[in-house]
Design a protein around this motif. Structure first.
Motif, PDB file in Angstrom:
ATOM      1  N   GLY A 208      -7.100   1.243 -20.882  1.00  0.00           N
ATOM      2  CA  GLY A 208      -5.632   0.808 -21.721  1.00  0.00           C
ATOM      3  C   GLY A 208      -4.896  -0.199 -21.139  1.00  0.00           C
ATOM      4  N   GLY A 209      -3.543  -0.175 -21.220  1.00  0.00           N
ATOM      5  CA  GLY A 209      -2.817  -1.055 -20.758  1.00  0.00           C
ATOM      6  C   GLY A 209      -2.698  -1.345 -19.136  1.00  0.00           C
ATOM      7  N   GLU A 210      -2.256  -2.436 -18.646  1.00  0.00           N
ATOM      8  CA  GLU A 210      -2.380  -2.750 -17.323  1.00  0.00           C
ATOM      9  C   GLU A 210      -1.742  -1.763 -16.673  1.00  0.00           C
ATOM     10  OE1 GLU A 210      -0.891  -6.153 -14.288  1.00  0.00           O
ATOM     11  OE2 GLU A 210      -0.387  -6.337 -16.281  1.00  0.00           O
ATOM     12  N   ILE A 211      -2.312  -1.563 -15.509  1.00  0.00           N
ATOM     13  CA  ILE A 211      -1.950  -0.205 -14.504  1.00  0.00           C
ATOM     14  C   ILE A 211      -1.131  -0.869 -13.528  1.00  0.00           C
ATOM     15  CG2 ILE A 211      -2.723   1.477 -13.061  1.00  0.00           C
ATOM     16  CD1 ILE A 211      -5.418   1.895 -14.547  1.00  0.00           C
ATOM     17  N   ILE A 212      -0.039  -0.098 -13.189  1.00  0.00           N
ATOM     18  CA  ILE A 212       0.828  -0.753 -11.871  1.00  0.00           C
ATOM     19  C   ILE A 212       0.078  -0.425 -10.664  1.00  0.00           C
ATOM     20  CG2 ILE A 212       2.825  -0.219 -10.581  1.00  0.00           C
ATOM     21  CD1 ILE A 212       4.049   0.845 -13.136  1.00  0.00           C
ATOM     22  N   PRO A 213       0.045  -1.483  -9.841  1.00  0.00           N
ATOM     23  CA  PRO A 213      -1.125  -1.381  -8.468  1.00  0.00           C
ATOM     24  C   PRO A 213      -0.872  -0.114  -7.704  1.00  0.00           C
ATOM     25  CG  PRO A 213      -0.116  -3.483  -8.929  1.00  0.00           C
ATOM     26  CD  PRO A 213       0.831  -2.674  -9.786  1.00  0.00           C
ATOM     27  N   ALA A 214      -1.658   0.245  -6.876  1.00  0.00           N
ATOM     28  CA  ALA A 214      -1.414   1.355  -6.049  1.00  0.00           C
ATOM     29  C   ALA A 214      -0.762   0.948  -4.936  1.00  0.00           C
ATOM     30  CB  ALA A 214      -3.140   2.031  -5.726  1.00  0.00           C
ATOM     31  N   ILE A 215       0.228   1.947  -4.161  1.00  0.00           N
ATOM     32  CA  ILE A 215       0.751   1.365  -3.173  1.00  0.00           C
ATOM     33  C   ILE A 215      -0.309   1.382  -2.004  1.00  0.00           C
ATOM     34  CG2 ILE A 215       2.690   2.253  -1.612  1.00  0.00           C
ATOM     35  CD1 ILE A 215       3.700   3.885  -3.765  1.00  0.00           C
ATOM     36  N   PRO A 216       0.041   0.395  -1.106  1.00  0.00           N
ATOM     37  CA  PRO A 216      -0.862   0.122   0.165  1.00  0.00           C
ATOM     38  C   PRO A 216      -0.674   1.230   1.132  1.00  0.00           C
ATOM     39  CG  PRO A 216       0.178  -2.009  -0.455  1.00  0.00           C
ATOM     40  CD  PRO A 216       0.919  -0.933  -1.117  1.00  0.00           C
ATOM     41  N   ALA A 217      -1.531   1.710   1.681  1.00  0.00           N
ATOM     42  CA  ALA A 217      -1.323   2.825   2.502  1.00  0.00           C
ATOM     43  C   ALA A 217      -1.530   2.149   4.194  1.00  0.00           C
ATOM     44  CB  ALA A 217      -2.696   3.615   2.488  1.00  0.00           C
ATOM     45  N   GLY A 218      -1.130   3.038   4.970  1.00  0.00           N
ATOM     46  CA  GLY A 218      -1.181   3.115   6.363  1.00  0.00           C
ATOM     47  C   GLY A 218      -0.356   1.903   7.136  1.00  0.00           C
ATOM     48  N   LEU A 219       0.877   1.526   6.160  1.00  0.00           N
ATOM     49  CA  LEU A 219       1.694   0.670   7.092  1.00  0.00           C
ATOM     50  C   LEU A 219       2.242   1.351   8.242  1.00  0.00           C
ATOM     51  CD1 LEU A 219       3.643  -1.627   6.875  1.00  0.00           C
ATOM     52  CD2 LEU A 219       5.483  -0.427   5.828  1.00  0.00           C
ATOM     53  N   HIS A 220       2.000   0.538   9.230  1.00  0.00           N
ATOM     54  CA  HIS A 220       2.643   1.097  10.681  1.00  0.00           C
ATOM     55  C   HIS A 220       2.580  -0.177  11.896  1.00  0.00           C
ATOM     56  CE1 HIS A 220      -1.789   0.521  10.812  1.00  0.00           C
ATOM     57  NE2 HIS A 220      -1.742   0.216  12.271  1.00  0.00           N
ATOM     58  N   ALA A 221       3.462  -0.078  12.939  1.00  0.00           N
ATOM     59  CA  ALA A 221       3.672  -1.115  13.979  1.00  0.00           C
ATOM     60  C   ALA A 221       2.592  -1.057  14.886  1.00  0.00           C
ATOM     61  CB  ALA A 221       5.003  -0.745  14.741  1.00  0.00           C
ATOM     62  N   THR A 222       1.781  -2.423  14.884  1.00  0.00           N
ATOM     63  CA  THR A 222       0.829  -2.473  16.027  1.00  0.00           C
ATOM     64  C   THR A 222       1.265  -2.721  17.360  1.00  0.00           C
ATOM     65  OG1 THR A 222       0.428  -4.529  15.313  1.00  0.00           O
ATOM     66  CG2 THR A 222      -0.841  -2.954  14.167  1.00  0.00           C
ATOM     67  N   GLU A 223       2.401  -3.429  17.418  1.00  0.00           N
ATOM     68  CA  GLU A 223       3.027  -3.941  18.788  1.00  0.00           C
ATOM     69  C   GLU A 223       4.256  -4.106  18.684  1.00  0.00           C
ATOM     70  OE1 GLU A 223       2.339  -7.260  22.180  1.00  0.00           O
ATOM     71  OE2 GLU A 223       1.041  -7.341  20.265  1.00  0.00           O
ATOM     72  N   THR A 224       5.219  -3.726  19.671  1.00  0.00           N
ATOM     73  CA  THR A 224       6.807  -3.985  19.380  1.00  0.00           C
ATOM     74  C   THR A 224       7.042  -4.753  20.940  1.00  0.00           C
ATOM     75  OG1 THR A 224       6.918  -2.101  18.220  1.00  0.00           O
ATOM     76  CG2 THR A 224       8.731  -2.676  19.076  1.00  0.00           C
ATOM     77  N   VAL A 229       8.434  -7.231  15.932  1.00  0.00           N
ATOM     78  CA  VAL A 229       7.422  -6.142  15.384  1.00  0.00           C
ATOM     79  C   VAL A 229       6.330  -6.693  14.761  1.00  0.00           C
ATOM     80  CG1 VAL A 229       7.407  -4.002  14.276  1.00  0.00           C
ATOM     81  CG2 VAL A 229       9.675  -4.654  15.229  1.00  0.00           C
ATOM     82  N   ALA A 230       5.168  -6.039  15.187  1.00  0.00           N
ATOM     83  CA  ALA A 230       3.829  -6.718  14.479  1.00  0.00           C
ATOM     84  C   ALA A 230       3.674  -5.494  13.643  1.00  0.00           C
ATOM     85  CB  ALA A 230       2.724  -6.841  15.561  1.00  0.00           C
ATOM     86  N   LEU A 231       3.144  -5.614  12.528  1.00  0.00           N
ATOM     87  CA  LEU A 231       3.050  -4.573  11.375  1.00  0.00           C
ATOM     88  C   LEU A 231       1.569  -4.831  10.799  1.00  0.00           C
ATOM     89  CD1 LEU A 231       6.631  -5.272  10.181  1.00  0.00           C
ATOM     90  CD2 LEU A 231       5.745  -2.717  10.357  1.00  0.00           C
ATOM     91  N   SER A 232       0.898  -3.972  10.389  1.00  0.00           N
ATOM     92  CA  SER A 232      -0.359  -3.784   9.492  1.00  0.00           C
ATOM     93  C   SER A 232      -0.359  -3.087   8.519  1.00  0.00           C
ATOM     94  CB  SER A 232      -1.467  -3.810  10.781  1.00  0.00           C
ATOM     95  OG  SER A 232      -2.723  -3.625  10.004  1.00  0.00           O
ATOM     96  N   TRP A 233      -1.335  -3.120   7.490  1.00  0.00           N
ATOM     97  CA  TRP A 233      -1.412  -2.019   6.615  1.00  0.00           C
ATOM     98  C   TRP A 233      -2.714  -2.230   6.081  1.00  0.00           C
ATOM     99  CZ3 TRP A 233       2.140  -6.032   6.492  1.00  0.00           C
ATOM    100  CH2 TRP A 233       1.741  -7.207   5.751  1.00  0.00           C
ATOM    101  N   ASN A 234      -3.345  -1.195   5.348  1.00  0.00           N
ATOM    102  CA  ASN A 234      -4.593  -1.150   4.466  1.00  0.00           C
ATOM    103  C   ASN A 234      -4.324  -1.770   3.125  1.00  0.00           C
ATOM    104  OD1 ASN A 234      -5.017   1.742   6.212  1.00  0.00           O
ATOM    105  ND2 ASN A 234      -6.377   0.159   6.474  1.00  0.00           N
ATOM    106  N   ALA A 235      -5.515  -2.639   2.675  1.00  0.00           N
ATOM    107  CA  ALA A 235      -5.561  -2.901   1.106  1.00  0.00           C
ATOM    108  C   ALA A 235      -5.194  -1.826   0.066  1.00  0.00           C
ATOM    109  CB  ALA A 235      -6.795  -3.683   1.110  1.00  0.00           C
TER     110      ALA A 235
END
Length: 456
Positions: A208-224, A229-235
């Motif tokens: 059907g119509g265009e789907i709103i993208p899925a929210i990226p998972a796993g946002l977290h700080a890798t170093e502070t 603040v270094a941040l990383s997330w999953n695709a």
């Protein structure tokens, strides 16, 4: 094993998926599983691996895996109390979905472990629901993965400890008709994972119509640091997207990479971060759950570390208790943990050691334990929860007057057993019928008839 069958809420053990309801969750609602059993669909990690003792390729310092579930016993996670979950057929309750739909999966925890990853598998397009669920029935690779790469796990307790609940918004693959989704939560600090099977009925073509993208998972700080603040997330599970990172609701990054370093910050200050996914046509997803990160202070902190979390037993014998707990956090580095029995210090262990076995105890005796953390500035945390636990009875002599302990090991709560293993318990030898982990006292030989029979 039926005393808590009618509990109105799941017991405080490990975790499960309630949204959408898993096969085990439906069974719990129907009274076929008790609350503890719902949360203990637990077996060795690294599915679809088949052997134990494997090392995590991402984090070699994690605990090696225990034995993964056998083919035909994936839905039960090789736990005898849920064997009915493995029945082939199309009779299971299903959720109606469409291909490419963004579906929300919510993990609820009752004893959160340090988390390494979540894997989501789907059955192959040509799978046969009338055959047992096996590795051959599933795609060999997960269609969605949320993974954390920080190691060693004991140095990243806050980063790897899952939020409760944890929500993944995942774009389902292209399918039609009945299919099975397998979600696996793999932990870093034990050899196990938690298995949840969800039955889906794909209808329509999902184009059907265009789907709103899925929210990226796993946002977290890798170093502070004091100023960054270094941040990383999953695709995102939606293909072809870019990402927008927000600090205190102000966008600070817009791009396709999966990490970002936020510089120029003020020391000892809390910042709130969220992230969203944006499609090629500009459709933006909702933002993720906020992650609050506090920059470090340039001076040593006078704030004590947090209390060790979730002190629990991993095994009990007539003369020993094996303890495990979650890592403490603090502005200063954790130096060690102090283990107390009946209020008296009995051991100090390194910050990397989140377990301890207390030996030389009396049989059939109740002991109370708690654990506290000490940081590099010798600041002592408040105690963990108090754990009260009773040692088992000594095994009696067998009918011939011989001590069975010299022939076979004693059954222990928390022990891992394979079919054919022989143990001693209350003066008798017992043969394991089904591979399992002994999570509860009522799973002992002589009580759990589906797990043990007396050796002859």
């Amino acid at each position: 094993m039926t005393s808590d069958m009618n509990n109105t809420k799941p017991a405080l053990r490990h975790g499960h998926i309630a949204t959408p309801a898993s096969r085990a969750y439906f069974a719990w609602q129907e009274g076929k599983l008790n609350a503890g059993q719902l949360n203990q669909r637990e077996a060795g990690k690294f599915f679809p691996a088949t052997q134990s003792g494997l090392t995590d390729v991402v984090a070699p310092s994690d605990s090696p895996n225990a034995l993964p579930p056998r083919d035909g016993e994936i839905a039960s996670a090789n736990q005898g109390d849920g064997r009915f979950l493995d029945e082939p057929g199309t009779h299971w309750k299903k959720h109606t979905v469409t291909s490419n739909e963004i579906m929300k999966f919510v993990w609820t925890y009752t004893a959160p472990h340090s988390t390494r990853r979540y894997n989501y598998f789907i059955t192959r397009e040509d799978w046969n629901p009338n055959l047992p669920l096996s590795r051959a029935q599933f795609e060999s690779e997960p269609f969605f993965k949320a993974e954390f790469t920080e190691q060693p796990f004991w140095s990243h307790g806050a980063t790897l400890r899952p939020t409760g609940p944890t929500t993944h918004e995942i774009q389902l693959p292209q399918r039609s008709g009945y299919h099975v989704l397998l979600a696996v939560w793999e932990v870093a600090d034990t050899g196990n994972a938690f298995y949840q099977v969800i039955d889906l009925d794909f209808v329509g073509n999902g184009n059907g119509g265009e789907i709103i993208p899925a929210i990226p998972a796993g946002l977290h700080a890798t170093e502070t640091t004091t100023s960054s603040v270094a941040l990383s997330w999953n695709a995102s599970s939606s293909a072809g997207v870019s990402y927008r990172l927000y600090r205190n609701n102000n966008m600070i990054f817009n791009g396709t990479q999966l990490s970002f370093v936020d510089n120029g910050l003020t020391e000892n200050t809390a910042y709130s971060y969220t992230i969203s996914a944006v499609s090629a046509t500009g459709r933006e997803s909702a933002r993720s759950q906020a992650v609050v990160v506090t920059t470090k202070s340039s001076t040593a902190s006078t704030t004590p570390p947090t209390a060790p979390a979730h002190l629990h037993s991993m095994g009990v014998t007539a003369e020993s208790v094996s303890l495990m707990w979650g890592a403490s956090e603090g502005s200063n580095a954790i130096a060690s943990y102090i283990v107390y029995r009946e209020g008296d210090e009995i051991a100090r262990v390194a910050a990397s050691q989140l377990s301890y076995t207390d030996r030389g105890l009396r049989a059939e005796t109740t002991y109370r334990y708690f654990v506290a953390a000490v940081d590099a500035q010798e600041l002592l945390s408040v105690p963990s929860n108090v754990l009260s636990i009773t040692t088992l009875a000594n095994a009696a002599d067998d009918d011939n007057g011989n001590d069975d302990n010299g022939q076979y090991p004693a059954w222990t709560l928390g022990g891992s057993y394979r079919a054919g293993d022989i143990v001693t318990y209350q003066g008798k030898n017992w043969v394991c019928i089904q591979t399992h982990i002994a999570h509860a006292p009522e799973w002992a030989p002589g009580l759990a008839e589906t797990l043990w029979h007396e050796a002859r």
